[in-house]
Every structure is written in structure tokens, then in C-alpha cells.
Design a protein around this motif. Structure first.
Motif, PDB file in Angstrom:
ATOM      1  N   LEU A 251       0.854  -1.185   0.000  1.00  9.36           N
ATOM      2  CA  LEU A 251       0.000   0.000   0.000  1.00  9.36           C
ATOM      3  C   LEU A 251       0.893   1.240   0.000  1.00  9.36           C
ATOM      4  O   LEU A 251       1.526   1.557   1.011  1.00  9.36           O
ATOM      5  N   GLY A 252       0.977   1.920  -1.131  1.00  7.71           N
ATOM      6  CA  GLY A 252       1.814   3.117  -1.179  1.00  7.71           C
ATOM      7  C   GLY A 252       2.297   3.415  -2.581  1.00  7.71           C
ATOM      8  O   GLY A 252       1.763   2.914  -3.571  1.00  7.71           O
ATOM      9  N   GLY A 253       3.334   4.231  -2.666  1.00 12.90           N
ATOM     10  CA  GLY A 253       3.904   4.599  -3.948  1.00 12.90           C
ATOM     11  C   GLY A 253       4.771   3.490  -4.521  1.00 12.90           C
ATOM     12  O   GLY A 253       4.820   2.371  -4.007  1.00 12.90           O
ATOM     13  N   GLY A 254       5.486   3.831  -5.582  1.00 17.99           N
ATOM     14  CA  GLY A 254       6.262   2.828  -6.285  1.00 17.99           C
ATOM     15  C   GLY A 254       7.330   2.169  -5.434  1.00 17.99           C
ATOM     16  O   GLY A 254       7.607   0.973  -5.597  1.00 17.99           O
ATOM     17  N   ALA A 255       7.940   2.910  -4.528  1.00 17.28           N
ATOM     18  CA  ALA A 255       8.979   2.321  -3.678  1.00 17.28           C
ATOM     19  C   ALA A 255       8.399   1.239  -2.785  1.00 17.28           C
ATOM     20  O   ALA A 255       9.007   0.173  -2.593  1.00 17.28           O
TER      21      ALA A 255
ATOM     22  N   PRO B  31      -1.340   0.739  -5.390  1.00 21.80           N
ATOM     23  CA  PRO B  31      -0.521   1.929  -5.578  1.00 21.80           C
ATOM     24  C   PRO B  31      -1.306   3.201  -5.286  1.00 21.80           C
ATOM     25  O   PRO B  31      -2.467   3.329  -5.685  1.00 21.80           O
ATOM     26  N   THR B  32      -0.669   4.128  -4.584  1.00 26.65           N
ATOM     27  CA  THR B  32      -1.333   5.385  -4.230  1.00 26.65           C
ATOM     28  C   THR B  32      -0.750   6.578  -4.972  1.00 26.65           C
ATOM     29  O   THR B  32      -1.141   7.709  -4.717  1.00 26.65           O
ATOM     30  N   SER B  33       0.198   6.326  -5.870  1.00 26.20           N
ATOM     31  CA  SER B  33       0.774   7.396  -6.686  1.00 26.20           C
ATOM     32  C   SER B  33       0.583   7.054  -8.155  1.00 26.20           C
ATOM     33  O   SER B  33       0.441   5.881  -8.525  1.00 26.20           O
ATOM     34  N   LEU B  34       0.593   8.063  -8.995  1.00 29.22           N
ATOM     35  CA  LEU B  34       0.466   7.819 -10.432  1.00 29.22           C
ATOM     36  C   LEU B  34       1.648   7.001 -10.931  1.00 29.22           C
ATOM     37  O   LEU B  34       1.492   6.100 -11.762  1.00 29.22           O
ATOM     38  N   LEU B  35       2.840   7.303 -10.426  1.00 29.41           N
ATOM     39  CA  LEU B  35       4.025   6.542 -10.819  1.00 29.41           C
ATOM     40  C   LEU B  35       3.861   5.063 -10.498  1.00 29.41           C
ATOM     41  O   LEU B  35       4.201   4.191 -11.306  1.00 29.41           O
ATOM     42  N   GLY B  36       3.326   4.773  -9.315  1.00 28.97           N
ATOM     43  CA  GLY B  36       3.097   3.388  -8.951  1.00 28.97           C
ATOM     44  C   GLY B  36       2.083   2.715  -9.855  1.00 28.97           C
ATOM     45  O   GLY B  36       2.249   1.556 -10.240  1.00 28.97           O
ATOM     46  N   MET B  37       1.029   3.449 -10.206  1.00 29.34           N
ATOM     47  CA  MET B  37      -0.041   2.867 -11.013  1.00 29.34           C
ATOM     48  C   MET B  37       0.399   2.520 -12.423  1.00 29.34           C
ATOM     49  O   MET B  37       0.015   1.484 -12.969  1.00 29.34           O
ATOM     50  N   VAL B  38       1.190   3.389 -13.038  1.00 22.96           N
ATOM     51  CA  VAL B  38       1.527   3.191 -14.446  1.00 22.96           C
ATOM     52  C   VAL B  38       2.876   2.516 -14.645  1.00 22.96           C
ATOM     53  O   VAL B  38       3.237   2.168 -15.770  1.00 22.96           O
ATOM     54  N   ASP B  39       3.633   2.314 -13.552  1.00 24.89           N
ATOM     55  CA  ASP B  39       4.960   1.747 -13.736  1.00 24.89           C
ATOM     56  C   ASP B  39       5.332   0.745 -12.649  1.00 24.89           C
ATOM     57  O   ASP B  39       5.348  -0.460 -12.872  1.00 24.89           O
ATOM     58  N   ALA B  40       5.633   1.220 -11.442  1.00 20.18           N
ATOM     59  CA  ALA B  40       6.274   0.366 -10.438  1.00 20.18           C
ATOM     60  C   ALA B  40       5.425  -0.836 -10.036  1.00 20.18           C
ATOM     61  O   ALA B  40       5.945  -1.950  -9.882  1.00 20.18           O
ATOM     62  N   ALA B  41       4.124  -0.632  -9.828  1.00 16.87           N
ATOM     63  CA  ALA B  41       3.291  -1.709  -9.291  1.00 16.87           C
ATOM     64  C   ALA B  41       2.872  -2.724 -10.335  1.00 16.87           C
ATOM     65  O   ALA B  41       2.399  -3.809  -9.994  1.00 16.87           O
ATOM     66  N   ILE B  42       3.034  -2.391 -11.607  1.00 18.95           N
ATOM     67  CA  ILE B  42       2.593  -3.296 -12.661  1.00 18.95           C
ATOM     68  C   ILE B  42       3.812  -3.876 -13.384  1.00 18.95           C
ATOM     69  O   ILE B  42       4.869  -3.260 -13.440  1.00 18.95           O
ATOM     70  N   GLY B  43       3.664  -5.069 -13.889  1.00 13.69           N
ATOM     71  CA  GLY B  43       4.738  -5.671 -14.659  1.00 13.69           C
ATOM     72  C   GLY B  43       5.466  -6.798 -13.971  1.00 13.69           C
ATOM     73  O   GLY B  43       6.169  -7.573 -14.615  1.00 13.69           O
ATOM     74  N   GLY B  44       5.359  -6.888 -12.635  1.00 13.54           N
ATOM     75  CA  GLY B  44       5.969  -8.004 -11.940  1.00 13.54           C
ATOM     76  C   GLY B  44       7.421  -7.835 -11.564  1.00 13.54           C
ATOM     77  O   GLY B  44       8.037  -8.754 -11.027  1.00 13.54           O
ATOM     78  N   LYS B  45       8.003  -6.656 -11.811  1.00 15.80           N
ATOM     79  CA  LYS B  45       9.371  -6.415 -11.369  1.00 15.80           C
ATOM     80  C   LYS B  45       9.359  -5.989  -9.910  1.00 15.80           C
ATOM     81  O   LYS B  45       8.541  -5.165  -9.499  1.00 15.80           O
ATOM     82  N   THR B  46      10.263  -6.539  -9.130  1.00 10.69           N
ATOM     83  CA  THR B  46      10.391  -6.149  -7.734  1.00 10.69           C
ATOM     84  C   THR B  46      11.867  -5.889  -7.462  1.00 10.69           C
ATOM     85  O   THR B  46      12.731  -6.343  -8.219  1.00 10.69           O
TER      86      THR B  46
END
Length: 365
Positions: free
Chosen positions: A110-114, A136-151
Motif C-alpha cells: 500500500l503506497g507509492g512505487g517504492a 498503488p497510491t501514486s500515479l508513478l506506482g499505477m503506471v509503472d512500479a506496481a505493474i509488470g511483476g518487477k520487484t
């Protein structure tokens, strides 16, 4: 007709499938967190990783989880890039161990991309992989960090160098959370949206150019539309190439220089701000290597969104050292994502140091 359709985007959830080896959905809409219990089947516990500013929302989510018959385990982590360290991940694993967290339990980021990067990595490594849900609670998280399966987490050598591919069970992109997002953070997230416009969906660029002010309004139909378009771009690429063996590298357009900035600046820069400058650098590099010249358009779009397009002079050596350990590098060969045309990215491995210095001089002029 288009305007009427756009008016409904964000009001009715849009489900975007990530197929192939990933096989999950990203859902974009409003008031989506009530659907979290649907993805807790078989779990006895759910660890909710969150930052201090989101403690109240995390507590409300914990109530919903408990009402579904699952024990919530609130786990506070540092804010922003400070969360992405091996030490923080280890503390999370200790928390899971003390709670008796099993393979059928669920981690929630629950939070931003980090935070979603960290949560995904914690889930990927615990018992060699447990379910993770991203909120994701940030736009960056929604369109990048949280999607795609990279951790992943950061180490002294660079950003995201330690991690795993671990697709989530679902990503719930609740647009209503963007309404409390600082304007600078919203703009930073738009850098990743614009990136998707340059590498795949030129309609994103046209819509931002037509009304950049609307793109910066959290509850606008335009922002919901271009965010969904960016997620679709990533879904198409990830479905084909989950583990970045080919086409997925194109999603790193502008990121080689961006990650170098972040490392040199000790992660004090917003990721999206660094990506904005990184795209300008890549545009100069593309022109210098005889490809399409999109420098002017890149600068104009980014500046219309209030994003930075320049970086200070005198730091090339440190930036070059950081770029040499980029994930796309092969041995001593650096590789860059450049544009043959808008919507036609290419992976290039014959860029000279002189061209890099010239592009840097342009960006730092």
C-alpha cells in the motif's frame, strides 16, 4: 462521442489483463479497495506494508481485511526510496516470521512505487514466493512500479540491482487516491506516461499536447484515459516478455541516464523527474546517432507538465560510472533504448563515449 466516453473513464473500473506468464489484471477506477477481500481466498494472514503518512488508510484496510476473516499484520516501512533496502526487507521478513506467515498468506503493498517494489520483493523471497496485492497510491506506482511483476531494492552499486520477477495477484489502481497527491508527485508520474507515448502510443502525446493542464488534474477524464493507455502499453509488452529478455527493455527508455542521476544524487530526486531528464538525454543521443530528432517535442511536452529537462554540468564521470552498471549492459558494453521513430524504439549498443559526452553537454547547457 469521444468526450462522452472519456467522461466515464475512472467512474467505471477498467480491467487491463496481463497475460502470458504473468496472468493477472490491473484494474483502474475509483473506490476499488473494497475488492481486496476477493483476492484473499485461502489466506489466514495479510501483511499490509505501508508508510507512516498512509497509516490511517492502512488501518481502514486492516478493518476490511479482518472483516473478511483474515488477520491483518500492519507493517510500517520508511517513505520513498529509503524503503528500498535489503535491511528494510530483512526487517519485514522478521515480522513475517514472528507472525508465522505461511505460503498461503498474502502481502499487500500500500503506497507509492517504492513501497510496491519492496512489497513485491518481500513476497517473492519469503518461502520462495507468496501472493502479493498492490494498491498503488501514486500515479508513478499505477503506471509503472506496481505493474509488470518487477520487484527490487537498491544497493550501493545502483538502483534496483537486487530483485526478482514476481507478478502480483492483482493491481488495484484507485484513482481517488491521486486527489491528495502533491502536484509535483503527480507531474513526476506523468513522465512515465509520456514515456509510453514515445515508445508505443503516440496518442498519449497528442492528448497531453492538446491539454497539458487537464493532464495535471487528479480527477480529470484525460488523466484517467492516458494512465489507462500507459498501463495497456506495459501490459502488451509484459505479456510478451515478462523477464526482460527482449522487447521489455524498451520500457526503460530514458531510464539509463535517469537511474544514473538518482544514484549520483543519492536518490533525492523523484524518479519521474529523473526519467524526464533521461528522456531528453535519450532524445539528444538519438539525434546524435542519426535517428529521429524528437528533442524539441520532448522538451516541449515535459516543460508543459512542469517537469525538469536539464541537469547540472560537471558530473559526467559519476554518471558514466553509474550507467556502466545499468541492468541492460552486457559485460563492458552499454546499451541504450533510442527511437528510430516515435513508436519504434530500438536497443542500441554502439553509442560512443564522445556521443554520450555531447548529449550530456546538451542536457547540462
Amino acid at each position: 462521442m469521444v468526450d462522452e466516453l472519456l467522461a466515464h473513464v475512472g467512474e467505471r473500473p477498467v480491467r487491463i489483463p496481463f497475460g502470458g506468464a504473468a496472468d493477472y489484471d490491473a484494474v483502474i477506477g475509483r473506490d476499488l479497495w473494497s475488492h481486496v477481500p476477493e483476492y484473499l481466498t485461502g489466506a489466514a494472514q495479510a501483511a499490509i506494508l505501508h508508510t507512516a503518512p498512509l497509516a490511517e488508510r492502512a488501518a481502514a484496510l486492516a478493518v476490511a481485511v479482518a472483516d473478511a476473516g483474515v488477520r491483518p499484520l500492519l507493517t510500517e516501512v520508511p517513505d520513498a526510496e529509503a524503503a528500498k533496502s535489503v535491511e528494510v526487507a530483512a526487517a519485514c521478513w522478521d515480522h513475517l516470521g514472528a507472525a508465522g506467515f505461511t505460503r498461503t498468506d498474502v502481502v499487500i503493498g500500500l503506497g507509492g512505487g517504492a513501497v510496491t517494489d519492496l512489497a513485491g520483493f518481500v513476497a517473492a523471497a519469503w518461502l520462495r514466493g507468496v501472493r502479493v496485492i498492490h494498491l498503488p497510491t501514486s500515479l508513478l506506482g499505477m503506471v509503472d512500479a506496481a505493474i509488470g511483476g518487477k520487484t527490487g531494492v537498491n544497493v550501493a552499486a545502483g538502483k534496483n540491482l537486487v530483485g526478482a520477477f514476481h507478478p502480483p495477484a492483482v493491481v488495484l489502481c484507485d484513482l481517488s487516491t491521486l486527489e491528495s497527491l502533491p502536484s509535483a508527485d503527480l507531474a513526476a508520474g506523468l513522465a512515465e506516461v509520456v514515456k509510453c507515448g514515445f515508445i508505443a502510443d503516440a496518442e498519449i502525446l497528442r492528448r497531453v499536447e492538446a491539454d497539458p493542464k487537464a493532464a495535471l488534474v487528479a480527477d480529470s477524464a484525460l488523466l484517467a484515459d492516458i494512465a489507462a493507455r500507459a498501463i495497456r502499453v506495459k501490459a502488451e509488452v509484459v505479456t510478451e516478455d515478462l523477464r526482460e529478455s527482449g522487447r521489455r527493455a524498451f520500457l526503460n527508455y530514458g531510464h539509463t541516464f535517469a537511474h544514473a542521476i538518482e544514484k549520483v544524487e543519492n536518490y533525492r530526486w523523484r524518479h519521474g523527474d529523473a526519467v524526464a531528464v533521461g528522456m531528453v538525454f535519450a532524445a539528444h543521443l538519438g539525434r546524435l546517432t542519426g535517428r529521429v530528432d524528437v528533442v524539441g517535442r520532448t522538451v516541449a511536452i515535459l516543460e508543459s507538465l512542469g517537469l525538469p529537462t536539464h541537469y547540472e554540468a560537471g558530473k559526467f564521470d559519476g554518471l558514466l560510472a553509474a550507467m556502466r552498471v545499468d541492468k541492460k549492459s552486457v559485460g563492458a558494453t552499454m546499451r541504450f533504448v533510442l527511437l528510430d521513430a516515435i513508436g519504434r524504439p530500438a536497443l542500441v549498443d554502439d553509442v560512443t563515449e564522445e556521443q554520450l559526452r555531447t548529449a550530456y553537454a546538451e542536457v547540462s547547457a
